[in-house]
Enzyme design. Structure first.
Site, PDB file in Angstrom:
ATOM      1  N   LYS A 248       0.848  -1.190   0.000  1.00 50.28           N
ATOM      2  CA  LYS A 248       0.000   0.000   0.000  1.00 50.28           C
ATOM      3  C   LYS A 248       0.887   1.245   0.000  1.00 50.28           C
ATOM      4  O   LYS A 248       1.843   1.313   0.753  1.00 50.28           O
ATOM      5  CB  LYS A 248      -0.899  -0.040   1.243  1.00 50.28           C
ATOM      6  CG  LYS A 248      -2.135   0.804   1.153  1.00 50.28           C
ATOM      7  CD  LYS A 248      -3.188   0.362   2.147  1.00 50.28           C
ATOM      8  CE  LYS A 248      -4.347   1.350   2.126  1.00 50.28           C
ATOM      9  NZ  LYS A 248      -5.546   0.845   2.765  1.00 50.28           N
ATOM     10  N   GLU A 335     -20.393  -4.726   8.552  1.00 49.20           N
ATOM     11  CA  GLU A 335     -21.360  -3.893   9.266  1.00 49.20           C
ATOM     12  C   GLU A 335     -22.545  -4.692   9.806  1.00 49.20           C
ATOM     13  O   GLU A 335     -23.030  -4.427  10.910  1.00 49.20           O
ATOM     14  CB  GLU A 335     -21.856  -2.755   8.371  1.00 49.20           C
ATOM     15  CG  GLU A 335     -20.839  -1.646   8.118  1.00 49.20           C
ATOM     16  CD  GLU A 335     -19.795  -1.990   7.050  1.00 49.20           C
ATOM     17  OE1 GLU A 335     -19.910  -3.055   6.419  1.00 49.20           O
ATOM     18  OE2 GLU A 335     -18.861  -1.177   6.846  1.00 49.20           O
ATOM     19  N   ARG A 363     -25.839  -0.778   5.230  1.00 47.60           N
ATOM     20  CA  ARG A 363     -25.670  -2.224   5.111  1.00 47.60           C
ATOM     21  C   ARG A 363     -26.434  -2.986   6.190  1.00 47.60           C
ATOM     22  O   ARG A 363     -26.784  -4.138   6.022  1.00 47.60           O
ATOM     23  CB  ARG A 363     -24.182  -2.563   5.317  1.00 47.60           C
ATOM     24  CG  ARG A 363     -23.328  -2.432   4.123  1.00 47.60           C
ATOM     25  CD  ARG A 363     -23.592  -3.583   3.183  1.00 47.60           C
ATOM     26  NE  ARG A 363     -22.994  -3.329   1.903  1.00 47.60           N
ATOM     27  CZ  ARG A 363     -21.743  -3.625   1.605  1.00 47.60           C
ATOM     28  NH1 ARG A 363     -20.981  -4.221   2.475  1.00 47.60           N
ATOM     29  NH2 ARG A 363     -21.279  -3.356   0.417  1.00 47.60           N
TER      30      ARG A 363
END
Ligand SMILES: Cc1ncc(C[n+]2csc(CCOP(=O)(O)OP(=O)(O)O)c2C)c(N)n1
Length: 568
Positions: A248, A335, A363
């Site tokens: 990353k 979630e 969600r």
């Protein structure tokens, strides 16, 4: 990419890490015909540059400019809208199943991160993809990072897959040095290598059991290796998962060093004096105020626990996690699980505080209803980024939470106007024997704001403005521009202050509502306001918060004009 993001802000570290993936995909596949579905889509800047958005890239995330996320309305190369994590495998399965029926022959590729693949929806798609499609390709972009460090067993499994290969190399080297194995010391290492290699095959088997041929791990910054792997995947008749290992922030030292801080950034100096110093001094936002208030309460009440779905940093829980490690849960990008889990924690006698962005709570609306509200569990939902968030655009605008939640029985919804009020509402919520939503926006938090009416004592106001939280200051401005007005801070949205409303109605006042949420199903509707200001019944695109408020007639001057035009 660096130049534009340094000016406009954006999702930098993930996009830097996926440059070679985008290049190899664009070369091995046909972006106009084959369908590439990016999960979340925040890592797709290179894809945008390579597929027709190079010229306009300066306008990234600006009003009317290139979106920060994939969108088919912007380019045929974007196979699907993206912004929320975990759905790429499902959408790609659907595209592949449709292709199978049409016999149209295009390749369908889902690019998914190592955190997003552990999401419940991704796992549901893995479970179904072999049955639903003849062939699809999954590119697993494994940078061993979510926004912060990923948690959970899938992260551990992927870690084993990568280290397994590293050990494999060591083992070969050890075998070459054959005679040395007679030494007990080296024999010990050899056996540990054996164990790890066994776990590697278990890992392969994990994906193979879902009907995906496993290829990898491939070095995600080696363009040729990627092209080779994608070509094999393309030519194979079966579904394939290519496990790609990336870093990353690759290519920009500060982002490599601190990928969490460089996940999403505001404008920055391209060559920082010191890594990340600008970010360290950024102003105090609502999330920080929430984190501090919660720690204060948690010191006095041991029942309080905090939960996040992979958003520890964004929601202001970093210090809480450090101070109370055993009272902090990061469940990963999950979630639905997070909310049902919170329901269980509350039923077990704790006081769970769920910190979640408005858009991602969407969600888990079913779990809010089924696992929290129905049994009236004392869960506190701290709904961050409630309202228009700006440059992240349509997938991230937090404008639907009031409409989605206010119909649920047992729920209390409130919105603070300033920092002190946030702390007070949090305290009240912890003490309540039922679910509470506290919503607050993206941005800086004022220390104190009060409602300022513009009627003199004894005089009756022509109208009353009911404003929710962060837009109270705007209501004050409107009142100042128009005069003759009562301003009400709608501290509790549900149940609201019906006595005040009744008094104002009796006095013949027109009721105006101002809220940083959708008008359809919003707070204004719930109080039967005569004139309602909020976001209209459409998806709000990207642009700065200020620009969008202007564009939609929601800045103080436009609101005052609109009220004037109604003859109030
Ligand atoms: C449903 C949902 N929850 C939370 C987020 C916020 N979010 C954006 S990116 C991200 C981490 C993604 O990690 P990973 O899938 O590994 O991709 P990477 O950024 O590492 O490339 C999170 C949690 C989201 N976009 N969608």
């Amino acid at each position: 990419m660096l130049e534009v993001v340094s000016r406009n802000g954006g999702h930098l570290a993930s996009s830097l890490g996926a440059v070679e993936i985008a290049m190899a995909l664009a070369e091995v596949f046909d972006p106009a015909k084959d369908r590439v579905v990016w999960d979340v889509g925040h890592q797709a800047y290179a894809w945008k540059l390579l597929t027709g958005r190079n010229e306009d890239f300066d306008s990234l995330r600006k009003l009317g400019g290139v979106s920060g996320f994939p969108n088919p309305a912007e380019s045929v190369a974007d196979a699907a809208v993206a912004g929320h994590a975990g759905v790429a495998l499902s959408v790609a399965s659907g595209l592949a199943a449709a292709r199978d029926r049409k016999r149209s022959g295009e390749h369908v590729i889902a690019v998914v991160g190592d955190a997003a693949i552990a999401n419940g929806v991704s796992l549901e798609a893995l479970n179904n993809c072999a049955a639903a499609t003849t062939k699809m390709i999954v590119v697993l972009n494994d940078n061993e990072m979510s926004i912060s460090r990923p948690t959970g067993s899938v992260a551990r499994l992927l870690g084993r897959l990568i280290t397994g290969v590293r050990y494999n190399r060591v083992k070969m080297a050890a075998e070459k040095a054959g005679h040395a194995l007679r030494l007990t010391f080296l024999r010990g290492i050899y056996h540990s290598i054996e164990r790890r290699i066994k776990s590697l095959f278990l890992g392969n088997a994990f994906f193979e059991q879902f009907g995906l041929r496993y290829i990898g791990p491939v070095d995600g910054h080696d363009l040729q290796a990627l092209k080779d792997a994608f070509t094999v995947a393309k030519e194979d008749k079966r579904s394939v998962l290519v496990h790609v290992v990336t870093k990353k922030g690759h290519g920009y030292a500060p982002a490599e060093k601190n990928p969490t801080q460089w996940h999403g950034v505001g404008p920055f100096d391209l060559i920082p004096k010191e890594d990340c110093d600008r970010l360290a001094t950024s102003k105090r936002g609502w999330s920080d105020a929430f984190g501090d208030a919660l720690r204060d309460l948690a010191r006095k009440d041991s029942r309080i626990v905090a939960i996040t779905a992979a958003m520890k940093d964004g929601t202001g829980l970093v210090d809480f996690a450090t101070e109370f490690p055993d009272r902090f849960f990061d469940v990963g990008i999950a979630e639905e699980h997070m909310v049902a889990f919170a329901g269980g924690l509350a039923a077990g006698g704790l006081r769970p505080v769920v910190a979640v962005y408005s858009t991602f709570l969407q969600r888990a609306v079913d779990q809010v209803m089924h696992d929290v509200c129905l049994s009236n569990q004392p869960v506190v939902f701290c709904v961050d980024r409630a309202g228009v968030v700006g440059a992240d655009g349509a997938t991230h605008q937090g404008v639907f939470d009031i409409a989605m939640l206010r119909c649920l029985p047992n729920i209390t919804i409130c919105q603070p106007k300033d920092e002190n009020d946030l702390a007070a509402l949090l305290r009240e919520a912890i003490g309540r024997n039922g679910p509470t939503v506290i919503r607050y926006p993206r941005g800086k938090v004022p220390v104190v704001v009060e409602a300022v009416p513009t009627v003199s004592k004894g005089e009756t106001a022509r109208f009353a403005i009911w404003a929710t939280g962060d837009w109270l200051a705007k209501a004050n401005e409107v009142a100042k521009l128009l005069g003759g007005c009562e301003v009400v801070h709608a501290r509790y949205l549900k149940p609201f202050d019906s006595a005040t409303l009744e008094r104002q109605r009796k006095a013949g006042m027109t009721i105006v509502s101002i809220e940083n949420g959708s008008v359809a199903g919003g707070f204004g509707e719930s109080i039967g306001a005569d004139v309602k200001f909020g976001w209209p019944d459409e998806f709000i695109p990207h642009g700065s918060q200020v620009e969008l408020e202007k564009k939609y007639g929601l800045d103080a001057a436009s609101i005052a004009d609109a009220i004037r035009r109604r003859g109030l």
